[in-house]
Design a protein around this motif. Structure first.
Motif, PDB file in Angstrom:
ATOM      1  N   ILE B 100       0.839  -1.200   0.000  1.00  0.00           N
ATOM      2  CA  ILE B 100       0.000   0.000   0.000  1.00  0.00           C
ATOM      3  C   ILE B 100       0.870   1.244   0.000  1.00  0.00           C
ATOM      4  O   ILE B 100       1.659   1.447   0.919  1.00  0.00           O
ATOM      5  CB  ILE B 100      -0.948  -0.006   1.222  1.00  0.00           C
ATOM      6  CG1 ILE B 100      -1.843  -1.252   1.146  1.00  0.00           C
ATOM      7  CG2 ILE B 100      -1.773   1.275   1.263  1.00  0.00           C
ATOM      8  CD1 ILE B 100      -2.757  -1.416   2.342  1.00  0.00           C
ATOM      9  N   GLN B 101       0.750   2.046  -1.022  1.00  0.00           N
ATOM     10  CA  GLN B 101       1.478   3.318  -1.074  1.00  0.00           C
ATOM     11  C   GLN B 101       0.472   4.452  -0.918  1.00  0.00           C
ATOM     12  O   GLN B 101       0.048   4.750   0.186  1.00  0.00           O
ATOM     13  CB  GLN B 101       2.336   3.385  -2.334  1.00  0.00           C
ATOM     14  CG  GLN B 101       3.463   2.335  -2.298  1.00  0.00           C
ATOM     15  CD  GLN B 101       4.413   2.438  -3.466  1.00  0.00           C
ATOM     16  OE1 GLN B 101       4.690   3.501  -3.997  1.00  0.00           O
ATOM     17  NE2 GLN B 101       4.931   1.293  -3.898  1.00  0.00           N
ATOM     18  N   CYS B 102       0.046   5.073  -2.035  1.00  0.00           N
ATOM     19  CA  CYS B 102      -0.979   6.120  -1.834  1.00  0.00           C
ATOM     20  C   CYS B 102      -2.271   5.490  -1.332  1.00  0.00           C
ATOM     21  O   CYS B 102      -3.012   6.078  -0.566  1.00  0.00           O
ATOM     22  CB  CYS B 102      -1.192   6.966  -3.087  1.00  0.00           C
ATOM     23  SG  CYS B 102      -2.502   6.415  -4.197  1.00  0.00           S
ATOM     24  N   GLY B 103      -2.557   4.273  -1.768  1.00  0.00           N
ATOM     25  CA  GLY B 103      -3.652   3.502  -1.201  1.00  0.00           C
ATOM     26  C   GLY B 103      -5.021   3.763  -1.794  1.00  0.00           C
ATOM     27  O   GLY B 103      -6.005   3.152  -1.377  1.00  0.00           O
ATOM     28  N   PHE B 104      -5.113   4.646  -2.776  1.00  0.00           N
ATOM     29  CA  PHE B 104      -6.421   5.030  -3.310  1.00  0.00           C
ATOM     30  C   PHE B 104      -7.122   3.858  -3.980  1.00  0.00           C
ATOM     31  O   PHE B 104      -8.341   3.703  -3.875  1.00  0.00           O
ATOM     32  CB  PHE B 104      -6.240   6.185  -4.300  1.00  0.00           C
ATOM     33  CG  PHE B 104      -7.499   6.930  -4.626  1.00  0.00           C
ATOM     34  CD1 PHE B 104      -7.941   7.957  -3.807  1.00  0.00           C
ATOM     35  CD2 PHE B 104      -8.244   6.631  -5.757  1.00  0.00           C
ATOM     36  CE1 PHE B 104      -9.093   8.666  -4.102  1.00  0.00           C
ATOM     37  CE2 PHE B 104      -9.402   7.336  -6.064  1.00  0.00           C
ATOM     38  CZ  PHE B 104      -9.826   8.356  -5.236  1.00  0.00           C
ATOM     39  N   CYS B 105      -6.354   3.020  -4.681  1.00  0.00           N
ATOM     40  CA  CYS B 105      -6.954   1.890  -5.409  1.00  0.00           C
ATOM     41  C   CYS B 105      -7.162   0.682  -4.501  1.00  0.00           C
ATOM     42  O   CYS B 105      -7.747  -0.310  -4.921  1.00  0.00           O
ATOM     43  CB  CYS B 105      -6.053   1.480  -6.571  1.00  0.00           C
ATOM     44  SG  CYS B 105      -4.487   0.761  -6.038  1.00  0.00           S
ATOM     45  N   CYS B 139       0.918   3.210  -8.240  1.00  0.00           N
ATOM     46  CA  CYS B 139       2.079   3.353  -7.354  1.00  0.00           C
ATOM     47  C   CYS B 139       2.968   2.122  -7.308  1.00  0.00           C
ATOM     48  O   CYS B 139       4.179   2.227  -7.317  1.00  0.00           O
ATOM     49  CB  CYS B 139       1.641   3.631  -5.916  1.00  0.00           C
ATOM     50  SG  CYS B 139       0.832   5.208  -5.636  1.00  0.00           S
TER      51      CYS B 139
END
Lengths: 770, 160
Positions: B100-105, B139
């Motif tokens: 998980i990076q930006c996590g939006f998806c 990401c």
């Protein structure tokens, strides 16, 4: 008395601290935020690339139930903003590209906004457009801005040494034109902003920006308000990748709607709007010449770049600033001539994008290096080793390469991928029958890894406090946009203060609280914010140990902080529990609270007017080897494996580095093979994920990552910035691999199946004709 | 004004009812009427998977699913995945693998992964890649996502 052994969290594997909230859907991204009494905003964009606005009729829209404001450029005095002061929030008189904003609506729902936009009528008188930068430079070309003669925007030049004599010393001169294309960031969270005024007329703006402090300075002129009256709140964002490093018109427009309605207003793009109205990567026509002696020694590079500026100027046309550093410092280049010219057209316009010009420049430079090696009858590995700089060398622009491990990166990438043997084998197999051809390609790259002093300061501030329970809060200017600075800072603090990472809170989303920082760009955050956080932690550590020393009557230097205890450094024996000590310090007669600050400015220098200066406190190299399969019937290129060797300085969070490199490679493969924002006569032809192909899981190859630790003398605990290099270097490695497979060069990415199949077909026809 | 209909359905294990316009999509209903902001709008045309939720045994793009079609069905979103304070094993795996990076998806990705895990437990890594093809992440480069899902499903993490 118990004993606690020294342990380090540096080099470990740590998930981002915010990931559990993101996994359960608890995180509220800006796209998910609502304020009380909030209205929604929408913008009427033009559909003409170049036209006079004869009239805008908003009367019907204004009477629609639920509409609170309808604004046009006529409602405000014209204020110019942007790098070239050539953009305005709402356009009047004329539109110059299809990103142009004609009118804006605030209403109770987005549906009402859209219905209101449908009721606005605009009369235009179309003007001839100009879309090609070379045509735009012609004397009779239409002018995009009447006050910009010749459609000239930004120009850069750099000279080092005498090209003519370098040419005479060259045995081989390569001369090619590369055309790199439009791609766009495709952040999963579309552009979104919320503006809210208080009763004193002060603005709070909830934004995705990745440069909160200069954002105020750039936003305020477009609104006629004082930058000091802008408070920037940064909720979690759905990706940024450089796209949020500037102010774009939708942001001041949203603020104007909030001002007009005296209500909070939120403005969010649809995906189609995002494809058309968000910035792109800067396309470029790069005419690159490089000379070498017969033994492979590079003699010079000579570069002419022409950039399609589009209608307004964001960061895109400044990318030559980085390109020139690539051309002058990727390998030892004794003589350099660089010219670039950005030319206004009626196209949409480019911003900054991960790699910032280096993606474009390295595509050209690393392919031409492969071609030069081929022309010289050398392996590109030997050619690269011959010209690779060593520690202590200084580039023509003044980049001081300390802690340089370029040679090691080359050796590791080549050895681990069996590059030379495979390259020879695939070349030998190229003309044998068979539909699928294999190829392997190598590319090298260099990038700043210790910030980039493009502003007066490249600094970052930190405020650290420890509470009575030994919980730490670090307030930092550094923004978190998914890249993982939160984990890195927690590790650095944990290391210095001997407390668990879970006891550390990072606060970094409010400009009224956090101290100044330039922003997330130039692979700088681990280096700059990491250094700042570490220095604040060291000050706190000293304050704590000083108090412990006094209390326990042990010399300060004989003490250490481990696992929430003050311990004796030599044998780890516990002296006092940290929280207890902190309370004693706090509540004694002469009380002290552990609260420290730091402002870190890296030891780099701004460039002179002639573009000389050691603008980063560290530089690093990455070498990628890509192995591909080319289907010679369909033209499809499949990347099978990528082997990466990258100078990371020192590993802080191994998991974070892997995540950045893997994601960077995937993004770079898209640039090489499939992503292409098709802009034809100023119109975006493929504004959807259906027609604009980003990488998905099946296309991502096996990745073998090697980290080379150069131990930067100036980086936090030796670390360097890492996030842009993978995206910079992978595309030319792929193009070189495709050449190894089928013997064809592609100087114009992306290498789509149509383009590759056509090139194979054309070659086969010409071979048959002979 | 479009015609409205009352629907009854199960949402994350609880019975719910709603009066929805017939043309309302499930994503808008979840986000705007039930304040479940986990599922995301990112394209609105079924191309990116960020809005993925599970309806009965199917994973669907909620942006392309009519809310009225959920009448009588069981809808599960990322918010309803864990039954206790602990993360669901799939969520745990995504966190532990650094996926998980930006996590939006990620809410959509995790729901799709959970669906694959529930319905096709024997998937190979290549099968997983196909199964996650409809979920775009900008990401991660998917490697850590595949590692996480493989781990949660206890499949062999071998690349083919």
């Amino acid at each position: 008395m118990t004993s606690i052994a020294k342990k380090s969290v540096i080099g470990g594997r740590f998930p981002k601290p915010d990931s559990p909230d993101k996994a359960v859907g608890r995180t509220r991204f800006i796209n998910d935020l609502e304020l009380p009494r909030m209205l929604y905003g929408k913008i009427l964009h033009t559909d003409r690339p170049h036209a006079l606005i004869k009239s805008v009729n908003t009367e019907r829209a204004k009477t629609l139930a639920g509409v609170h404001a309808v604004l046009t450029g006529d409602d405000f005095p014209e204020v110019k903003f942007g790098i070239n002061r050539d953009n305005t929030p709402l356009k009047k008189g004329k539109v110059r590209c299809i990103r142009d904003e004609i009118a804006a609506v605030a209403a109770e729902t987005e549906e009402i906004c859209n219905a209101a936009l449908d009721l606005i009528t605009v009369e235009y008188e179309d003007l001839p457009g100009v879309f090609d930068p070379i045509e735009a430079m012609l004397a009779d070309a239409p002018l995009v801005h009447e006050d910009r003669p010749g459609n000239l925007s930004l120009a850069y030049k750099f000279d080092h040494g005498d090209i003519a004599s370098a040419e005479r010393q060259s045995d081989v001169i390569m001369d090619h034109v590369f055309n790199v294309h439009y791609v766009t960031h495709c952040c999963m969270g579309t552009s979104s902003v919320i503006a809210d005024f208080d009763t004193d007329g002060k603005l709070t703006i909830y934004t995705q920006t990745q440069y909160p402090y200069n954002y105020k300075m750039d936003l305020a002129p477009a609104l006629g308000i004082h930058p000091g009256d802008v408070r920037v709140i940064q909720p979690p964002v759905g990706g940024a990748f450089g796209s949020k490093l500037d102010v774009y018109p939708f942001e001041p427009i949203c603020v104007l709607l909030a001002k007009a309605t005296r209500r909070p207003v939120k403005l969010t793009f649809s995906r189609e709007e995002e494809f058309i109205n968000a910035p792109t990567r800067q396309p470029a026509r790069i005419h690159l010449r490089m000379g070498a002696k017969a033994d492979g020694t590079i003699t010079f590079r000579d570069v002419d770049c022409i950039l399609n500026n589009g209608a307004y100027t964001s960061w895109g046309p400044t990318t030559p600033y980085v390109m020139m550093r690539t051309f002058s410092s990727l390998y030892r280049v004794p003589v350099v001539r660089f010219r670039s010219q950005a030319v206004y057209t009626n196209n949409p316009y480019a911003g900054s994008f991960r790699g910032y010009g280096n993606v474009q420049a390295t595509y050209a430079a690393a392919i031409q290096a492969d071609m030069m090696a081929e022309a010289l009858g050398m392996n590109v590995l030997d050619f690269s080793l011959k010209n690779a700089q060593k520690s202590g060398e200084v580039s023509p622009q003044g980049s001081r390469l300390e802690d340089c491990v370029f040679t090691e990166c080359l050796a590791i990438a080549a050895e681990k991928s069996d590059f030379v043997a495979k390259q020879n084998r695939y070349q030998a197999e190229r003309n044998r029958p068979g539909r699928i051809k294999r190829g392997i390609g190598l590319a090298s790259s260099i990038h700043n890894a210790g910030g980039a002093k493009i502003h007066k300061s490249d600094g970052c501030g930190s405020i650290l406090k420890l509470d009575d329970y030994a919980r730490a809060t670090l307030i930092t200017g550094a923004s978190e946009i998914g890249q993982g600075i939160d984990a890195v800072i927690c590790q650095v603090l944990s290391e210095e203060l001997g407390i668990p990472m879970s006891d550390i809170t990072i606060v970094n989303n409010d400009s009224a609280i956090a101290p100044w920082d330039v922003g997330v760009h130039a692979s700088r955050t681990t280096f700059i914010a990491g250094n700042s956080a570490r220095r604040a932690a060291i000050k706190a550590r000293e304050q704590i140990l000083r108090a412990a020393s006094k209390q326990a009557n042990v010399p300060q230097e004989a003490l250490d902080l481990r696992e929430g205890w003050v311990v004796q450094d030599d044998n780890g024996e516990t002296v006092i529990k940290l929280d207890k000590l902190l309370r004693q310090m706090h509540f004694k007669e002469d009380p002290e609270l552990v609260m420290t600050t730091d402002y870190y400015e890296p030891p780099s220098e701004p460039e002179t007017e002639n573009h000389v200066g050691d603008m980063s406190a560290a530089y690093s190299h990455a070498v990628h080897v890509a192995e591909v399969e080319v289907d010679t019937e369909t033209g499809e290129v499949k990347v099978v494996k990528v082997t990466s060797a990258q100078d990371v300085g020192r590993i802080i969070n191994e998991m974070g580095i892997e995540a950045q490199i893997e994601g960077g490679i995937a993004m770079g493969i898209g640039y090489a093979l499939s992503e292409n924002l098709q802009i034809v006569d100023g119109l975006v032809r493929n504004p959807s994920f259906r027609d604009y192909k980003v990488m998905t899981a099946p296309e991502v190859p096996e990745m073998e990552l090697h980290f080379v630790e150069s131990h930067s003398k100036t980086g936090p605990l030796g670390a360097k910035g890492i996030a842009e290099l993978p995206t910079i270097v992978i595309a030319p490695a792929i193009a070189n691999a495709v050449h190894n497979a089928i013997g064809i060069r592609f100087l114009d990415p992306p290498l789509t199946p149509e383009k590759v199949a056509r090139a194979i077909w054309e070659r086969d026809i010409s071979v048959a004709a002979e | 004004m479009s015609c409205k209909v009352e629907i009854k359905f199960t949402l994350n294990g609880r019975p719910e009812k709603a009066i929805v316009p017939v043309d309302l999509n499930l994503l808008a209903m979840l986000r705007d009427m039930f304040d479940l902001k986990g599922a995301k709008y990112a394209c609105g045309e079924g191309e990116c998977g960020a809005c993925t939720v599970i309806v009965d045994k199917l994973s669907v793009n909620s942006c392309l699913t009519f809310a009225v079609d959920c009448d009588g069905r069981e809808v599960r979103t990322v918010e309803g995945l864990r039954a206790t304070d602990k993360l669901h094993p799939m969520q745990r795996a995504f966190v532990d693998h650094g996926a998980i990076q930006c996590g939006f998806c990620m809410p959509g990705m995790i729901m799709q992964a959970t669906h694959l895990s529930d319905t096709s437990p024997g998937l190979t890594r290549d099968g997983l890649k196909r199964g996650l093809e409809g979920n775009v992440c900008r990401c991660t480069g998917y490697t850590k996502v595949l590692d996480a899902v493989s781990d949660a499903m206890n499949t062999e993490g071998v690349d083919q």
